[in-house]
Design a protein around this motif. Structure first.
Motif: not given
Length: 418
Positions: A30-32, A65-73
């Motif tokens: 949930h970084a971004a 999923a990790e990448w997309f969530n780190a880039h705003g979902g």
């Protein structure tokens, strides 16, 4: 070892209800991204004859999923992957798809590779109104089974056969024999290869169907017409390595052998040593990075832990290269559609097909590392480049890249008009 580890929520779900059998969720970052997650079901071949590809589907969707969530979902919201194992069985795959949609309340589904499961799934997702990104290569998914909620970025059997068949007829000769698995995927290839060779002015003089996991494949292979200029092989599972060994022993040492799309990723062809020297393969991406080294593709391969020779870093595992990018890019299409159509919940899902149909072209980039992609509005089928591969001295090399239009065919569908 896999990358799909159940988090606390999925463990509680599994403990709470028998209906949750076979369901497990990927950890999410949930970084971004924040807020209520968008739930994406994954109908995957974790076990069974297609598990080699299922491994890469799972690994790709988790890392994506990790990448997309780190880039705003998606529109600022995190995505959560909820996966099921089809066990490469039609009844299991269908039952667990219903479980994903009805019990787990997923918003979208990344679909099965298995042709029979995929075809049966199309009617279910239409009735439920859930967008479904198919990973099956069987042509019927976007023809007879096509409907507004079904999309497919992975290339289908007809595309690869038309592109590669015509090219190989020019390279090898016009007279061909076909050896195929007697189920949807193999049957599609048998029809597609005959069409392609016919368009090149040649003929398939013989087609032999093998039952999947045949007890005695050699009895079928021995009937092949030795006068053919080349042999097209569309087999899976244990039949495939047996065929590689049997063909030269039965006098086909000097005959070009061409394997169908996906075959090089189904198992490790190099494990057959001298028996596969010179064998041809078909896929959408080269195995070796040096054969197609773009910044986006190099970053994508590194992210997935694929080394320059097409092996998994740390394990040396053979990679189903053409199975990875369609998973990633299916999420990319969903992301753009969710944001472009202002999607909020499943109640809005009818708006997504119209948005995707109106935006069919995608440029190469982080979201589309494979390269430029066209998603035909009429049948929701994507078209990508096709690579002719060949095994030489323990390496899988790209001999020719065929443009997307080489696999173009007319569609019977017109979903836009509907």
């Amino acid at each position: 070892m896999t990358n799909w580890h159940p988090n606390r929520r999925s463990v509680l779900l599994g403990a709470a209800a028998a209906a949750s059998a076979g369901v497990f969720a990927a950890p999410r970052a949930h970084a971004a991204a924040s807020g209520e997650p968008i739930r994406i079901g994954h109908q995957c071949e974790v076990t069974g004859s297609l598990a080699s590809s299922g491994y890469w589907h799972r690994k790709t969707i988790n890392l994506a999923a990790e990448w997309f969530n780190a880039h705003g979902g998606f529109a600022g919201r995190p995505i959560e992957i909820v996966g099921i194992d089809t066990e490469t069985k039609v009844d299991v795959g269908i039952a667990r798809l219903r479980q994903l949609i009805q019990d787990q309340k997923v918003d979208f589904v990344i679909g099965s590779q298995h042709g029979g499961i995929a075809l049966a799934s199309t009617a279910i997702v239409k009735d439920e109104g859930v967008p479904y990104m198919s990973m099956s290569r069987s042509e019927g998914v976007t023809e007879g089974g096509g409907n507004p909620f079904v999309f497919r970025l992975i290339v289908n059997t007809r595309q690869t056969d038309l592109a590669a068949g015509r090219a190989m007829a020019d390279r090898v000769g016009k007279k061909w024999a076909v050896l195929y698995a007697d189920y949807v995927w193999g049957q599609s290839h048998n029809t597609g290869w005959a069409e392609a060779i016919g368009k090149a002015g040649g003929d398939v003089v013989q087609s032999i169907a093998l039952p999947v996991n045949s007890n005695d494949p050699i009895s079928y292979i021995s009937k092949l017409d030795r006068s053919a200029d080349g042999v097209f092989v569309a087999l899976i599972g244990a039949d495939l390595p047996k065929a590689f060994v049997a063909l030269p022993q039965l006098g086909f040492t000097r005959k070009p052998i061409v394997t169908a799309d996906y075959v090089f990723g189904a198992f490790d062809p190099l494990s057959n040593g001298k028996y596969v020297e010179g064998v041809w393969g078909i896929d959408t991406l080269p195995w070796e990075l040096s054969d197609k080294n773009t910044p986006y593709l190099a970053a994508f391969r590194e992210r997935l832990g694929i080394d320059p020779n097409g092996r998994e870093v740390g394990t040396g595992r053979n990679v189903s290269v053409g199975e990875t990018w369609p998973v990633w890019e299916s999420l990319s299409v969903l992301k753009l559609a969710v944001e472009g159509a202002n999607w909020r919940s499943r109640a809005d899902s009818a708006t997504l097909p119209k948005y995707i149909e109106a935006h069919p072209d995608y440029a190469a980039g982080e979201l589309f590392p494979q390269g430029a992609l066209h998603l035909r509005p009429q049948d929701h089928q994507a078209f990508a480049a096709i690579n002719l591969l060949q095994i030489e001295k323990g390496r899988i090399l790209s001999r020719q890249e065929l443009p997307p239009e080489a696999g173009l065919y007319p569609t019977k569908m017109n979903l836009v008009a509907g």
